[in-house]
Motif scaffolding. Structure first.
Motif, PDB file in Angstrom:
ATOM      1  N   MET A  89     -18.373   4.067   3.442  1.00 57.52           N
ATOM      2  CA  MET A  89     -17.173   3.514   4.001  1.00 57.52           C
ATOM      3  C   MET A  89     -16.208   4.436   4.696  1.00 57.52           C
ATOM      4  SD  MET A  89     -14.910   0.473   2.520  1.00 57.52           S
ATOM      5  CE  MET A  89     -16.322  -0.763   2.246  1.00 57.52           C
ATOM      6  N   ASN A  90     -15.967   4.162   5.899  1.00 57.98           N
ATOM      7  CA  ASN A  90     -14.622   4.899   6.354  1.00 57.98           C
ATOM      8  C   ASN A  90     -13.298   4.889   5.615  1.00 57.98           C
ATOM      9  OD1 ASN A  90     -16.351   5.763   8.454  1.00 57.98           O
ATOM     10  ND2 ASN A  90     -15.675   4.022   9.913  1.00 57.98           N
ATOM     11  N   LYS A  91     -12.527   6.123   5.744  1.00 60.15           N
ATOM     12  CA  LYS A  91     -11.228   5.930   4.810  1.00 60.15           C
ATOM     13  C   LYS A  91     -10.425   5.381   5.531  1.00 60.15           C
ATOM     14  CE  LYS A  91     -12.334   8.580   1.382  1.00 60.15           C
ATOM     15  NZ  LYS A  91     -11.971   8.334  -0.080  1.00 60.15           N
ATOM     16  N   ILE A  92      -9.447   4.514   5.103  1.00 61.42           N
ATOM     17  CA  ILE A  92      -8.323   3.765   5.547  1.00 61.42           C
ATOM     18  C   ILE A  92      -7.203   4.807   5.389  1.00 61.42           C
ATOM     19  CG2 ILE A  92      -6.823   1.925   5.904  1.00 61.42           C
ATOM     20  CD1 ILE A  92      -9.317   0.300   5.296  1.00 61.42           C
ATOM     21  N   PRO A  93      -6.305   5.234   6.425  1.00 60.79           N
ATOM     22  CA  PRO A  93      -5.112   6.124   6.168  1.00 60.79           C
ATOM     23  C   PRO A  93      -3.906   5.285   5.745  1.00 60.79           C
ATOM     24  CG  PRO A  93      -5.437   6.061   8.438  1.00 60.79           C
ATOM     25  CD  PRO A  93      -6.636   5.210   7.871  1.00 60.79           C
ATOM     26  N   VAL A  94      -3.325   5.591   4.679  1.00 64.48           N
ATOM     27  CA  VAL A  94      -2.206   4.873   4.156  1.00 64.48           C
ATOM     28  C   VAL A  94      -0.836   5.832   3.944  1.00 64.48           C
ATOM     29  CG1 VAL A  94      -3.429   2.990   3.137  1.00 64.48           C
ATOM     30  CG2 VAL A  94      -2.550   4.742   1.771  1.00 64.48           C
ATOM     31  N   GLY A  95       0.338   4.977   3.981  1.00 62.72           N
ATOM     32  CA  GLY A  95       1.533   5.830   3.757  1.00 62.72           C
ATOM     33  C   GLY A  95       2.492   4.975   2.784  1.00 62.72           C
ATOM     34  N   ILE A  96       3.265   5.956   2.136  1.00 63.02           N
ATOM     35  CA  ILE A  96       4.237   5.196   1.245  1.00 63.02           C
ATOM     36  C   ILE A  96       5.666   5.799   1.853  1.00 63.02           C
ATOM     37  CG2 ILE A  96       5.139   5.037  -1.117  1.00 63.02           C
ATOM     38  CD1 ILE A  96       2.246   6.113  -2.018  1.00 63.02           C
ATOM     39  N   ILE A  97       6.539   4.968   2.224  1.00 63.44           N
ATOM     40  CA  ILE A  97       8.210   5.121   2.618  1.00 63.44           C
ATOM     41  C   ILE A  97       8.888   4.684   1.682  1.00 63.44           C
ATOM     42  CG2 ILE A  97       9.724   4.697   3.958  1.00 63.44           C
ATOM     43  CD1 ILE A  97       7.968   4.524   6.308  1.00 63.44           C
ATOM     44  N   GLY A  98       9.578   5.711   0.676  1.00 67.87           N
ATOM     45  CA  GLY A  98      10.477   5.351  -0.454  1.00 67.87           C
ATOM     46  C   GLY A  98       9.509   5.904  -1.710  1.00 67.87           C
ATOM     47  N   VAL A  99       8.960   7.101  -1.621  1.00 69.06           N
ATOM     48  CA  VAL A  99       8.297   7.654  -2.408  1.00 69.06           C
ATOM     49  C   VAL A  99       8.799   8.027  -3.758  1.00 69.06           C
ATOM     50  CG1 VAL A  99       8.230   9.964  -1.694  1.00 69.06           C
ATOM     51  CG2 VAL A  99       6.144   8.944  -2.671  1.00 69.06           C
ATOM     52  N   SER A 100      10.202   8.221  -3.776  1.00 65.24           N
ATOM     53  CA  SER A 100      10.871   9.056  -4.778  1.00 65.24           C
ATOM     54  C   SER A 100      11.032   8.013  -6.068  1.00 65.24           C
ATOM     55  CB  SER A 100      12.213   9.038  -4.370  1.00 65.24           C
ATOM     56  OG  SER A 100      12.240   9.931  -3.266  1.00 65.24           O
ATOM     57  N   GLY A 101      10.917   6.757  -5.982  1.00 68.52           N
ATOM     58  CA  GLY A 101      11.165   5.823  -7.182  1.00 68.52           C
ATOM     59  C   GLY A 101       9.921   5.962  -8.377  1.00 68.52           C
ATOM     60  N   TYR A 102      10.071   4.888  -9.409  1.00 71.17           N
ATOM     61  CA  TYR A 102       8.929   4.553 -10.257  1.00 71.17           C
ATOM     62  C   TYR A 102       7.943   4.024  -9.309  1.00 71.17           C
ATOM     63  CZ  TYR A 102      12.545   5.628 -13.733  1.00 71.17           C
ATOM     64  OH  TYR A 102      13.611   6.249 -14.487  1.00 71.17           O
ATOM     65  N   THR A 103       7.986   3.038  -8.580  1.00 75.47           N
ATOM     66  CA  THR A 103       7.037   2.417  -8.186  1.00 75.47           C
ATOM     67  C   THR A 103       6.228   3.165  -7.031  1.00 75.47           C
ATOM     68  OG1 THR A 103       8.517   1.464  -6.249  1.00 75.47           O
ATOM     69  CG2 THR A 103       7.973  -0.043  -8.278  1.00 75.47           C
ATOM     70  N   GLY A 104       7.051   4.009  -6.457  1.00 76.48           N
ATOM     71  CA  GLY A 104       6.273   5.024  -5.665  1.00 76.48           C
ATOM     72  C   GLY A 104       5.348   5.903  -6.253  1.00 76.48           C
ATOM     73  N   LEU A 105       5.750   6.265  -7.472  1.00 74.98           N
ATOM     74  CA  LEU A 105       4.816   6.943  -8.224  1.00 74.98           C
ATOM     75  C   LEU A 105       3.644   6.497  -8.723  1.00 74.98           C
ATOM     76  CD1 LEU A 105       3.876   9.735  -9.695  1.00 74.98           C
ATOM     77  CD2 LEU A 105       5.427   8.954 -11.763  1.00 74.98           C
ATOM     78  N   GLU A 106       3.774   5.153  -9.198  1.00 79.75           N
ATOM     79  CA  GLU A 106       2.801   4.367  -9.516  1.00 79.75           C
ATOM     80  C   GLU A 106       1.799   3.797  -8.493  1.00 79.75           C
ATOM     81  OE1 GLU A 106       1.879   3.789 -12.439  1.00 79.75           O
ATOM     82  OE2 GLU A 106       3.820   4.519 -13.474  1.00 79.75           O
ATOM     83  N   LEU A 107       2.094   3.773  -7.156  1.00 80.72           N
ATOM     84  CA  LEU A 107       1.365   3.423  -5.975  1.00 80.72           C
ATOM     85  C   LEU A 107       0.523   4.856  -5.551  1.00 80.72           C
ATOM     86  CD1 LEU A 107       3.670   2.014  -3.208  1.00 80.72           C
ATOM     87  CD2 LEU A 107       1.539   0.976  -4.161  1.00 80.72           C
ATOM     88  N   ILE A 108       1.108   6.155  -5.906  1.00 85.87           N
ATOM     89  CA  ILE A 108       0.385   7.147  -5.798  1.00 85.87           C
ATOM     90  C   ILE A 108      -0.638   7.244  -6.869  1.00 85.87           C
ATOM     91  CG2 ILE A 108       0.586   9.652  -5.952  1.00 85.87           C
ATOM     92  CD1 ILE A 108       3.201   9.587  -4.760  1.00 85.87           C
ATOM     93  N   LYS A 109      -0.548   7.046  -8.272  1.00 82.17           N
ATOM     94  CA  LYS A 109      -1.403   7.268  -9.097  1.00 82.17           C
ATOM     95  C   LYS A 109      -2.628   5.977  -8.753  1.00 82.17           C
ATOM     96  CE  LYS A 109       1.789   8.162 -12.862  1.00 82.17           C
ATOM     97  NZ  LYS A 109       2.171   7.540 -14.205  1.00 82.17           N
ATOM     98  N   ILE A 110      -2.483   4.757  -8.312  1.00 82.80           N
ATOM     99  CA  ILE A 110      -3.521   4.072  -7.964  1.00 82.80           C
ATOM    100  C   ILE A 110      -4.299   4.545  -6.899  1.00 82.80           C
ATOM    101  CG2 ILE A 110      -4.000   1.564  -7.231  1.00 82.80           C
ATOM    102  CD1 ILE A 110      -1.410   0.821  -8.927  1.00 82.80           C
TER     103      ILE A 110
END
Length: 334
Positions: free
Chosen positions: A1-22
């Motif tokens: 399956m082709n990759k889907i490129p995604v981004g996170i704006i507001g990466v500094s907080g706790y939820t930003g880190l949890e998004l990265i982990k997932i």
């Protein structure tokens, strides 16, 4: 399956880190862009746990630049800030999962409780509230999903199944959250000497999530209700426990109602004993317990406020928006 490129704006907080982990474990989504208000740092400068794991350079947030690199963007920004970014991203054809409050409420409620003026009413009217169990089909067709608040998520998942059985009287919600729910910014309430070995309520009957709970009960549960909501801060990092007290029209078997309502939901667990925070920490689960005494009902839920209350629920929404298995890469255990 082709990759889907995604981004996170507001990466500094706790939820930003949890998004990265997932997202690092996601087989389809690929993080192509991370940003905050300053840029010019690497992720490990803000989140040392990512050193040697994923150390992308952080950009200064720019929706046009993000749109060149991403098909979908998560906005982990404060309310009032997110709507300007969402507006530009959507205009560029980028899908948005917004973790702020900017698109959760009807305009009159938002402007009464968050900001005097909503600056993107056109997209506000199109936004889908991302409580998956109740808006799944709408999320699949959405370009903009408003991720629910953590307190409303834990409250609504417990309360909505019982709305048809409730008297038209006040509902009382006692909610307790770990300190991470207050964000990274240090305040008097989150200062270690204040919160350590302590527990206290804040904003009783005035918390902004009260109107979100009331509005969504009316829309998703088809029952206008008066909710008296009292949140508490408790001295642990992650997790949320909610207790709901209401009056029934008739006697019922609450566990049977819950089991029937959520029998096909992968991340709802019906408990025979009261819910607890340790059992859901690090996961997307919402555990629910209920018990009656005559016509009085007690409903008890537990979630991880950073995951089911924010980041993992956001990824479930993104999966649906991109027509993937909704539970792809969603954590079941911490």
């Amino acid at each position: 399956m082709n990759k889907i490129p995604v981004g996170i704006i507001g990466v500094s907080g706790y939820t930003g880190l949890e998004l990265i982990k997932i997202l690092l474990n996601h087989p389809v989504f690929e993080i192509n862009y991370v940003a905050n208000s300053q840029g010019e740092q690497y992720l490990c400068d803000i989140h040392p746990a990512l050193k040697g794991v994923f150390d992308l350079k952080i950009q200064k947030a720019n929706p046009k630049e993000a749109s060149k690199k991403c098909s979908l963007v998560f906005l982990a920004l404060p309310h009032k800030n997110a709507m300007s970014f969402a507006k530009e991203l959507l205009a560029c054809g980028v899908k948005v999962v917004d973790l702020s409050a900017d698109y959760r409420l009807e305009q009159k409620n938002y402007e009464s409780h968050y900001a005097t003026l909503h600056t993107d009413t056109q997209n506000l009217s199109k936004a889908v509230y991302g409580l998956v169990e109740y808006t799944r089909e709408k999320i699949k067709k959405a370009s903009l999903v408003a991720n629910p608040g953590c307190y409303p998520t834990a409250t609504l998942l417990g309360l909505i199944p019982f709305l048809p059985y409730l008297e038209n009287s006040s509902i009382f919600v006692d909610a307790k959250s770990g300190v991470s729910g207050a964000g990274k910014q240090l305040t008097q309430n989150t200062h270690y000497p204040t919160i350590n070995e302590n527990i206290f309520s804040y904003s009783p009957f005035q918390h902004r999530h009260q109107i979100e709970i009331e509005e969504k009960c009316a829309i998703l549960g088809n029952k206008p209700v008066k909710v008296n909501f009292v949140p508490h801060l408790v001295p642990f990092t992650q997790g949320m426990l909610v207790s709901i007290f209401a009056t029934l029209k008739q006697t019922i078997d609450p566990l049977e109602i819950l089991k029937k309502c959520y029998e096909n939901e992968a991340f709802i667990r019906i408990r025979d004993i009261p819910a607890d925070v340790h059992s859901v920490r690090g996961s997307n689960f919402c555990d629910i317990f209920a018990k009656c005494r005559g016509k009085d009902i007690y409903i008890n839920t537990a979630i991880d406020n950073l995951l089911r209350g924010a980041s993992s629920q956001g990824v479930v929404n993104a999966n649906l928006m991109c027509h993937l298995d909704e539970n792809l890469s969603i954590p079941k255990i911490g």
